[in-house]
Design a protein around this motif. Structure first.
Motif, PDB file in Angstrom:
ATOM      1  N   GLU A   6       0.303  -3.517  -6.858  1.00  0.00           N
ATOM      2  CA  GLU A   6       0.912  -2.260  -6.450  1.00  0.00           C
ATOM      3  C   GLU A   6       1.631  -1.589  -7.618  1.00  0.00           C
ATOM      4  O   GLU A   6       2.112  -2.265  -8.529  1.00  0.00           O
ATOM      5  N   LEU A  20       2.320   5.681  -3.875  1.00  0.00           N
ATOM      6  CA  LEU A  20       2.059   4.294  -4.219  1.00  0.00           C
ATOM      7  C   LEU A  20       0.561   4.077  -4.385  1.00  0.00           C
ATOM      8  O   LEU A  20      -0.242   4.666  -3.670  1.00  0.00           O
ATOM      9  N   CYS A  22      -2.437   0.851  -5.000  1.00  0.00           N
ATOM     10  CA  CYS A  22      -2.725  -0.579  -4.937  1.00  0.00           C
ATOM     11  C   CYS A  22      -4.137  -0.774  -5.472  1.00  0.00           C
ATOM     12  O   CYS A  22      -5.109  -0.339  -4.839  1.00  0.00           O
ATOM     13  N   TRP A  36      -0.522  -0.937   4.181  1.00  0.00           N
ATOM     14  CA  TRP A  36       0.761  -0.931   3.488  1.00  0.00           C
ATOM     15  C   TRP A  36       1.825  -1.430   4.465  1.00  0.00           C
ATOM     16  O   TRP A  36       1.913  -0.933   5.599  1.00  0.00           O
ATOM     17  N   TYR A  37       2.577  -2.389   4.024  1.00  0.00           N
ATOM     18  CA  TYR A  37       3.685  -2.934   4.795  1.00  0.00           C
ATOM     19  C   TYR A  37       4.973  -2.724   3.995  1.00  0.00           C
ATOM     20  O   TYR A  37       4.921  -2.510   2.790  1.00  0.00           O
ATOM     21  N   ARG A  38       6.091  -2.843   4.671  1.00  0.00           N
ATOM     22  CA  ARG A  38       7.355  -2.772   3.951  1.00  0.00           C
ATOM     23  C   ARG A  38       8.350  -3.751   4.561  1.00  0.00           C
ATOM     24  O   ARG A  38       8.267  -4.100   5.740  1.00  0.00           O
ATOM     25  N   ILE A  69      -2.116   7.540   4.198  1.00  0.00           N
ATOM     26  CA  ILE A  69      -2.842   6.473   3.527  1.00  0.00           C
ATOM     27  C   ILE A  69      -4.260   6.953   3.246  1.00  0.00           C
ATOM     28  O   ILE A  69      -4.860   7.656   4.059  1.00  0.00           O
ATOM     29  N   LEU A  80      -0.734   5.361  -0.911  1.00  0.00           N
ATOM     30  CA  LEU A  80       0.179   5.762   0.151  1.00  0.00           C
ATOM     31  C   LEU A  80       1.003   6.925  -0.382  1.00  0.00           C
ATOM     32  O   LEU A  80       1.858   6.740  -1.247  1.00  0.00           O
ATOM     33  N   TYR A  93       7.578  -2.384  -0.732  1.00  0.00           N
ATOM     34  CA  TYR A  93       6.308  -2.023  -0.111  1.00  0.00           C
ATOM     35  C   TYR A  93       5.205  -2.944  -0.635  1.00  0.00           C
ATOM     36  O   TYR A  93       5.046  -3.102  -1.854  1.00  0.00           O
ATOM     37  N   TYR A  94       4.461  -3.517   0.309  1.00  0.00           N
ATOM     38  CA  TYR A  94       3.412  -4.468  -0.015  1.00  0.00           C
ATOM     39  C   TYR A  94       2.051  -3.922   0.410  1.00  0.00           C
ATOM     40  O   TYR A  94       1.902  -3.341   1.486  1.00  0.00           O
ATOM     41  N   CYS A  95       1.065  -4.202  -0.399  1.00  0.00           N
ATOM     42  CA  CYS A  95      -0.318  -3.876  -0.096  1.00  0.00           C
ATOM     43  C   CYS A  95      -0.990  -5.118   0.499  1.00  0.00           C
ATOM     44  O   CYS A  95      -0.723  -6.246   0.063  1.00  0.00           O
TER      45      CYS A  95
END
Length: 115
Positions: A6, A20, A22, A36-38, A69, A80, A93-95
């Motif tokens: 990311e 963002l 990824c 995408w998570y956070r 997205i 994102l 924030y995670y992919c």
């Protein structure tokens, strides 16, 4: 094995925007559903937005109308776009890439919304 990296996080004022990215490698990107998570401080990780291999999208209620997205299968990248950012959007924030029982995560990128 899919690797996800990311980028694009940072510090932004309320009302501002960030994009963002990824970048994926090590697999056939186009067959994976991407998300995408956070995770905010002291909170559980939550889904922000997801896009299927076919391009269908879904969003958390808290970001609908503000976040978008998208994916570029030729570049093996998912994006994102985050507009009208609020302090409560502050999180790592995670992919994620998922297909069947296989799920892969990036290392995360920090987004801080503050004046």
């Amino acid at each position: 094995q899919v690797q996800l990296v990311e980028s694009g996080g940072g510090l932004v004022q309320p009302g501002g925007s960030l994009r963002l990215s990824c970048a994926a490698s090590g697999g056939i990107f186009s067959i994976y559903a991407m998300g995408w998570y956070r995770q905010g401080s002291g909170k559980q990780r939550e889904l922000v937005a997801a896009i299927t291999s076919g391009g269908s999208t879904n969003y958390a209620d808290s970001v609908k109308g503000r976040f978008t997205i998208s994916r570029d299968n030729a570049e093996n990248t998912v994006f994102l776009q985050m507009n009208s950012l609020k302090p409560e959007d502050t999180a790592v924030y995670y992919c994620n890439a998922q297909r069947s029982v296989y799920s892969y995560w990036g290392q995360g990128t920090q987004v801080t919304v503050s004046s």
